[in-house]
Design a protein around this motif. Structure first.
Motif, short mmCIF file in Angstrom:
data_model
loop_
_atom_site.label_atom_id
_atom_site.label_comp_id
_atom_site.label_asym_id
_atom_site.label_seq_id
_atom_site.Cartn_x
_atom_site.Cartn_y
_atom_site.Cartn_z
N UNK A 102 2.54 -0.45 -4.00
CA UNK A 102 2.12 0.87 -4.44
C UNK A 102 3.33 1.76 -4.67
N UNK A 103 3.22 2.61 -5.69
CA UNK A 103 4.24 3.61 -5.99
C UNK A 103 3.65 4.99 -5.74
N UNK A 130 6.93 6.87 4.50
CA UNK A 130 6.63 5.43 4.54
C UNK A 130 5.56 5.07 5.57
N UNK A 131 5.63 5.59 6.81
CA UNK A 131 4.55 5.29 7.76
C UNK A 131 3.19 5.82 7.30
N UNK A 132 3.18 6.99 6.67
CA UNK A 132 1.90 7.55 6.20
C UNK A 132 1.29 6.67 5.11
N UNK A 136 -2.40 4.83 5.58
CA UNK A 136 -3.46 5.15 4.63
C UNK A 136 -3.98 3.88 3.96
N UNK A 137 -3.07 3.00 3.56
CA UNK A 137 -3.49 1.75 2.93
C UNK A 137 -4.32 0.88 3.87
N UNK A 138 -3.86 0.73 5.09
CA UNK A 138 -4.57 -0.11 6.05
C UNK A 138 -5.95 0.45 6.36
N UNK A 163 -6.46 10.15 1.58
CA UNK A 163 -5.96 9.99 2.96
C UNK A 163 -4.48 10.31 3.06
N UNK A 164 -3.69 9.85 2.09
CA UNK A 164 -2.25 10.07 2.13
C UNK A 164 -1.92 11.55 1.92
#
Length: 277
Positions: A102-103, A130-132, A136-138, A163-164
């Motif tokens: 993802x970008x 990066x952690x966010x 969000x993806x998970x 979410x992000x």
């Protein structure tokens, strides 16, 4: 009297030499202070003011600004759109391993960069962004099966973005856009998907063949019915008068083709005798 004359004249008063040196030092200090009294904030940045190490409430806009030398420091912080590309491994609802590429485009809120600098610092991407993205993806991919992630990519993307954006806004960051470029699954799952697609294509082909055969059969029946109906109508139109008319037409055509000679023998009750001219 200049410094050169003082140096060359051994009888010159030492006090005068000291005053000249002190004056030169004062001028140098003033020049240095003058340069350190101003700060330039470049385009696409904001200036965070530190006063003896403490973050100040004011945020400097682009341009030239005055600051207190040796007391205040201006830290430039970029507020232009930044890009973060990441690849995250997560699990789908049916427990398939998914690698998502993802970008993400985001930027900092220019009015609150001082708060971000105070709470996070300049390493905000590694600590926050990066952690966010991974969280969000998970959280979103766990709501969908592996096949749904493929067929409902736009819906998945919208939920990840929502979410992000919520997570980044907590740290005065603004999410601009995300693009999910790839969902990658295990080789076993890819083979299963391929076999399923082949089976679906074969089933579709069989269905289309059956429909084609059905249509062709209906067309044949329609043609046969049309021919039968035509024959029936022709039989209805055949009458004794029509038969006699056709016989007369045939005799007229035979007379048109006759060459004027009588046949030697003809059938019937009374035979014709050949008559020579």
């Amino acid at each position: 009297m200049n410094t050169e004359s003082v140096v060359r004249n051994p009888n010159q008063n030492p006090k005068q030499v000291s005053r000249v040196v002190i004056g030169a030092v004062v001028i140098l200090v003033l020049v240095i202070l003058g340069f350190r009294s101003f700060a330039i904030v470049e385009a696409g940045h904001r200036g965070v003011v530190l006063q003896l190490g403490a973050v100040q409430p004011q945020v400097l806009e682009e341009g030239l600004h005055f600051k207190i030398p040796f007391i205040q420091t201006v830290i430039p912080v970029e507020i232009r759109v930044q890009k973060a590309e990441t690849s995250q491994v997560s699990a789908s609802r049916d427990l398939q391993t998914v690698t998502t590429t993802m970008a993400v485009n985001y930027h900092l809120d220019g009015t609150t960069v001082n708060n971000l600098y105070r709470t996070v610092g300049m390493e905000y991407r590694g600590r926050i962004v990066d952690p966010a993205i991974g969280e969000s993806l998970k959280a979103v991919t766990a709501q969908y099966t592996a096949e749904d992630l493929i067929s409902k990519r736009s819906e998945v993307s919208a939920k990840v973005k929502e979410a992000l954006a919520a997570k980044l806004s907590m740290y005065n960051m603004i999410l601009d856009e995300i693009n999910i470029t790839e969902f990658k699954f295990s080789e076993e799952f890819d083979r299963a998907i391929e076999q399923k697609q082949i089976a679906e294509q074969q089933a579709l082909k069989s269905k289309l063949d059956l429909e084609r055969i059905k249509i062709e059969k209906e067309q044949e029946i329609t043609r046969a019915q049309a021919q039968a109906e035509a024959l029936r109508l022709q039989k209805q139109e055949v009458t004794q008068e029509l038969v006699q008319l056709r016989q007369i037409e045939a005799q007229l055509k035979a007379i048109e083709k006759w060459d004027g000679k009588l046949p030697n023998v003809t059938g019937g009750a009374t035979p014709f005798i050949s008559v020579d001219k």
